[in-house]
Design a protein around this motif. Sequence first.
Motif, short mmCIF file in Angstrom:
data_model
loop_
_atom_site.label_atom_id
_atom_site.label_comp_id
_atom_site.label_asym_id
_atom_site.label_seq_id
_atom_site.Cartn_x
_atom_site.Cartn_y
_atom_site.Cartn_z
N GLY A 184 0.82 -1.19 0.00
CA GLY A 184 0.00 0.00 0.00
C GLY A 184 0.86 1.26 0.00
O GLY A 184 2.08 1.19 0.09
N PRO A 185 0.15 2.40 -0.15
CA PRO A 185 -1.29 2.59 -0.16
C PRO A 185 -1.95 2.15 -1.45
O PRO A 185 -1.27 1.77 -2.41
N SER A 201 -6.05 0.60 -3.05
CA SER A 201 -7.43 0.16 -2.83
C SER A 201 -7.54 -0.59 -1.51
O SER A 201 -6.80 -1.53 -1.26
N TYR A 202 -8.48 -0.19 -0.66
CA TYR A 202 -8.68 -0.90 0.61
C TYR A 202 -8.93 -2.38 0.38
O TYR A 202 -8.30 -3.24 1.00
N LEU A 252 -5.84 -4.21 -1.10
CA LEU A 252 -4.79 -4.39 -0.09
C LEU A 252 -5.15 -5.49 0.89
O LEU A 252 -4.30 -6.31 1.27
N ARG A 253 -6.41 -5.52 1.32
CA ARG A 253 -6.82 -6.55 2.28
C ARG A 253 -6.74 -7.95 1.66
O ARG A 253 -6.28 -8.90 2.29
N GLU A 310 0.28 -4.96 8.75
CA GLU A 310 -0.99 -4.56 8.15
C GLU A 310 -0.71 -3.73 6.90
O GLU A 310 0.37 -3.15 6.77
N PRO A 311 -1.66 -3.63 5.99
CA PRO A 311 -1.47 -2.76 4.83
C PRO A 311 -1.29 -1.31 5.24
O PRO A 311 -1.76 -0.87 6.29
N TYR A 356 -2.66 1.91 4.75
CA TYR A 356 -3.86 2.52 4.19
C TYR A 356 -3.71 4.04 4.04
O TYR A 356 -4.30 4.64 3.17
N LYS A 406 -5.07 6.77 4.70
CA LYS A 406 -6.22 7.63 4.99
C LYS A 406 -6.85 7.33 6.35
O LYS A 406 -7.49 8.19 6.94
N GLU A 407 -6.69 6.12 6.86
CA GLU A 407 -7.21 5.80 8.19
C GLU A 407 -6.57 6.66 9.27
O GLU A 407 -7.18 6.94 10.29
#
Length: 229
Positions: A66-67, A69-70, A73-74, A215-216, A218, A220-221
């Motif tokens: 990432g970063p 697509s949510y 990435l998941r 974890e990816p 992200y 924006k979180e």
Amino acid sequence: MSVILNIDTAIDEANISISKNGGIIAQLSNNEQNKQAGFLQPAIQSLLKNASVSIQELAAIAISAGPGSYTGLRVGMASAKGLCYALNKPLITIGTLEIMAYAAILETHNDVLSSSVLFCPMIDARRMEVFTALYDKHLEPVSSPAAIILDENFLANSLLKNKILFFGNGAKKWELICRHENAAFIAASTNSLAMSKLAYKKYKQQDFADLAYTEPLYLKEFFSGPKKI
């Protein structure tokens, strides 16, 4: 010999490949972003068969972290971690923007690289927002990955001092408002060769991720407001 499975489902097109010592021996792509989950596992099986590689021969599994697509990435991270757990293999994580920048560096002519040039990968984050970072020609970070709301002042100071190459699916939005003479727009995104070379480098350095806590990225979180770079 280091055989690595490389998984990139971070942006528009999913790319997976098997590499030996950084060189691609088999690869598959899928440009239907909403079908990445169904594509991934059959594609891995097909790649292993076509490359005549057993899954036990894999030395490591690399993931574009990432970063992006949510969902992508998941899906990618879950598959990579699941395989690492099942096979007892190390996980290698590589930033998606770093892969994009390295792909652009590999595709850039030597006469451009001899000058003071910077590389700015951009991933569309909707509206006028992008995920982006800035790298020099040696892939050293000039600014860290961030979520940025584009305006006419984006990278104003850097553009005064350097030629900057912009690329990725987020660069189209910037091209509409950027008129600086030091800005250039090129067709470059992620590619399997760039990822495989970076993965092999990390493998040789034994630079592995923690399976339990990785974890990816992200962005924006954890992004609380517009940031300027």
